[in-house]
Design a protein around this motif. Sequence first.
Motif, short mmCIF file in Angstrom:
data_model
loop_
_atom_site.label_atom_id
_atom_site.label_comp_id
_atom_site.label_asym_id
_atom_site.label_seq_id
_atom_site.Cartn_x
_atom_site.Cartn_y
_atom_site.Cartn_z
N ALA A 374 14.92 -5.45 -7.58
CA ALA A 374 14.38 -6.09 -6.38
C ALA A 374 13.14 -6.89 -6.76
O ALA A 374 12.28 -6.39 -7.50
CB ALA A 374 14.04 -5.07 -5.30
N ILE A 375 13.06 -8.13 -6.28
CA ILE A 375 11.93 -9.01 -6.60
C ILE A 375 11.54 -9.80 -5.36
O ILE A 375 12.30 -9.91 -4.40
CB ILE A 375 12.28 -9.98 -7.75
CG1 ILE A 375 13.57 -10.76 -7.44
CG2 ILE A 375 12.41 -9.24 -9.06
CD1 ILE A 375 13.94 -11.80 -8.50
N GLY A 376 10.34 -10.34 -5.39
CA GLY A 376 9.87 -11.17 -4.29
C GLY A 376 9.26 -10.37 -3.16
O GLY A 376 8.83 -9.22 -3.34
N ASP A 377 9.22 -10.98 -1.98
CA ASP A 377 8.54 -10.38 -0.83
C ASP A 377 9.21 -9.10 -0.34
O ASP A 377 8.60 -8.35 0.42
CB ASP A 377 8.50 -11.38 0.33
CG ASP A 377 7.66 -12.60 0.00
OD1 ASP A 377 6.98 -12.59 -1.04
OD2 ASP A 377 7.70 -13.59 0.77
N CYS A 378 10.47 -8.86 -0.71
CA CYS A 378 11.16 -7.66 -0.22
C CYS A 378 10.89 -6.45 -1.09
O CYS A 378 11.37 -5.35 -0.78
CB CYS A 378 12.67 -7.91 -0.15
SG CYS A 378 13.47 -8.08 -1.76
N SER A 379 10.14 -6.59 -2.18
CA SER A 379 9.94 -5.48 -3.13
C SER A 379 8.46 -5.13 -3.27
O SER A 379 7.58 -5.95 -2.96
CB SER A 379 10.51 -5.85 -4.50
OG SER A 379 9.74 -6.89 -5.09
N GLY A 380 8.22 -3.93 -3.74
CA GLY A 380 6.86 -3.48 -4.00
C GLY A 380 6.88 -2.30 -4.94
O GLY A 380 7.86 -1.55 -5.00
N PHE A 381 5.82 -2.13 -5.69
CA PHE A 381 5.75 -1.02 -6.63
C PHE A 381 5.70 0.31 -5.88
O PHE A 381 5.00 0.46 -4.88
CB PHE A 381 4.52 -1.14 -7.53
CG PHE A 381 4.62 -2.23 -8.55
CD1 PHE A 381 5.63 -2.22 -9.50
CD2 PHE A 381 3.70 -3.27 -8.58
CE1 PHE A 381 5.73 -3.21 -10.45
CE2 PHE A 381 3.78 -4.27 -9.53
CZ PHE A 381 4.81 -4.25 -10.47
N LEU A 382 6.45 1.28 -6.40
CA LEU A 382 6.40 2.63 -5.85
C LEU A 382 5.03 3.26 -6.12
O LEU A 382 4.35 2.90 -7.09
CB LEU A 382 7.50 3.50 -6.48
CG LEU A 382 8.94 3.16 -6.08
CD1 LEU A 382 9.92 3.84 -7.02
CD2 LEU A 382 9.21 3.58 -4.64
N GLU A 383 4.65 4.18 -5.27
CA GLU A 383 3.35 4.83 -5.46
C GLU A 383 3.27 5.57 -6.78
O GLU A 383 2.20 5.69 -7.37
CB GLU A 383 3.11 5.80 -4.29
CG GLU A 383 2.80 5.12 -2.97
CD GLU A 383 2.46 6.10 -1.89
OE1 GLU A 383 1.36 5.98 -1.31
OE2 GLU A 383 3.30 6.99 -1.61
N SER A 384 4.42 6.04 -7.28
CA SER A 384 4.43 6.79 -8.54
C SER A 384 4.03 5.93 -9.73
O SER A 384 3.64 6.44 -10.78
CB SER A 384 5.82 7.38 -8.78
OG SER A 384 6.80 6.36 -8.81
N THR A 385 4.12 4.60 -9.61
CA THR A 385 3.74 3.72 -10.72
C THR A 385 2.23 3.57 -10.83
O THR A 385 1.72 3.15 -11.87
CB THR A 385 4.35 2.32 -10.54
OG1 THR A 385 3.81 1.72 -9.35
CG2 THR A 385 5.86 2.41 -10.42
N GLY A 386 1.51 3.90 -9.76
CA GLY A 386 0.07 3.75 -9.76
C GLY A 386 -0.40 2.31 -9.59
O GLY A 386 -1.59 2.02 -9.73
N LYS A 387 0.53 1.40 -9.28
CA LYS A 387 0.19 0.00 -9.10
C LYS A 387 0.18 -0.36 -7.62
O LYS A 387 0.99 0.16 -6.85
CB LYS A 387 1.17 -0.90 -9.85
CG LYS A 387 1.12 -0.76 -11.36
CD LYS A 387 2.04 -1.78 -12.02
CE LYS A 387 1.91 -1.74 -13.53
NZ LYS A 387 2.73 -2.80 -14.18
N PRO A 388 -0.69 -1.27 -7.21
CA PRO A 388 -0.71 -1.69 -5.79
C PRO A 388 0.47 -2.60 -5.48
O PRO A 388 1.03 -3.26 -6.36
CB PRO A 388 -2.03 -2.45 -5.67
CG PRO A 388 -2.27 -3.00 -7.04
CD PRO A 388 -1.73 -1.96 -8.00
N VAL A 389 0.83 -2.64 -4.20
CA VAL A 389 1.87 -3.57 -3.76
C VAL A 389 1.31 -4.98 -3.84
O VAL A 389 0.22 -5.27 -3.32
CB VAL A 389 2.31 -3.24 -2.31
CG1 VAL A 389 3.30 -4.28 -1.81
CG2 VAL A 389 2.94 -1.85 -2.27
#
Length: 505
Positions: A374-389
């Motif tokens: 998933a890429i673009g505006d419909c995706s975001g990093f999971l909280e488990s990655t430690g990265k912000p959306v």
Amino acid sequence: MHIHIFNGFSQDAQFHIMYWLRSLVQLSVAEARQSPKTGSHLWRFSTQVQPEVVSQCAGLGSTKSDEKPRLVVLGSGWAGCRLMKTIDTKLYDVVCVSPRNHMVFTPLLASTCVGTLEFRSVAEPVARIQPAISREPGSYFFLANCTGVDTDNHEVHCQAVTDESETLDAWNFKVFYDKLVIAAGAEALTFGIKGVHEHAVFLREVNDAQEIRRRLLRNLLLSDVPGVTEEEKRRILHCVVVGGGPTGVEFSGELSDFIMRDVHQRYKHMEKYIHVTLIEANEILSSFDDRLRRYAIRHLVKSGVHLVRGVVKDVEREKLILNDGTEVPYGLLVWSTGVGPSPFVKNLELPKAPGGRIGVDEWLRVPSVQDVFAIGDCSGFLESTGKPVLPALAQVAERQGKYLADYLNRIGKAGGGRANAAKDIDLGAPFVYRHLGSMATIGRYKALVDLRQSKEAKGLSLAGFTSWFIWRSAYLTRVVSWRNRFYVAINWLTTFIFGRDTNKI
């Protein structure tokens, strides 16, 4: 009267021709006697699809060993088109499923609303971005919406887009995938405010810009009709923009420029009635440097834009109501308050990131299923990655598309292009996003350029004519094709010399 059609033929040749014609007539009569009288031979020309054909055309099945792996891309926005442009079509067959057959160059979309640019200047056909879609036997573009994803069977369920035509059915079909990239974008946020969908216009697609232009010019022409009261004239010529982000500010700037340069010249007796109001709940251009924000506010106010801080409570047909009870009448309402996940994304049974986007890991994979990205505006990093959306920006989507295309090319060359075949292949470096800066035009040959990587970081920030020149130069080079770059340059030159087009077509 006899017409000798066989003149010039020998007697032997005439005999053979007559024999062939007699045999053809006898055969046709025999078939007619065997055929049902009610149907005759009309079924040969019927537009009704036969059942056996339907079963064969119900979708694309699994790929065979002698075929290339199939990459299915859902969406034709910045992320999906950047991926399709970079993907190696010697390794994959590409199938794009989208309700539009073009990519929209959104940074210049506001300019089309007032006639600075033509609509075709900001639309790039998918088949031009990835020519294999129109010429390779295993690659396709399907004008359809994806209605569901079956990750167990590696299938996407789709429904054809017919634009509510009364003569076409919305066919349902399935497409098997070896690799699936969800780049379905997002939809405008309305925060559940009543009346927004019914009365406001968003600014995300070319048809949105066309509707804004149609309403704007219609109101300009109708306000001159005899019998329109002063109060009604002020209402229908009041343009209200809700949302003080880059899109809302750029549209307000373009609109104020259109009013000051073109309306005041061609509709002189309406200049005291037409005006623009920009409503924002917090600070306009909140992601920009404070100095640039203050400059933008001064310039917009000087250009005649009325800035209002408030929260919209309700939207009615001819007015909107703020949370303090203030009523704001309008003739044109443009809604630009950010984006959020679409119903399609919300309904997918996939892990979600904060905000409801599809959750991905550092390699943009959906970790709970195989071969789905998933890429673009419909995706975001999971909280488990430690990265912000990441923010819903074109540069984020474009760079994700480029990264994922390189990733898929690498695993394709390593033999991992087929379904469930990439488990033991080295993943490579994860995706890392570095912000390149932000730009926004505010009208009258002025713009903002903020090259800081974050709001707290230090960096170059410019405002004024120099920034406007940088803004135009940067976006002219970012337009996808040389054809559209030529269109944009010619449109800008034509507008500069002759003014904007005010034809209501």
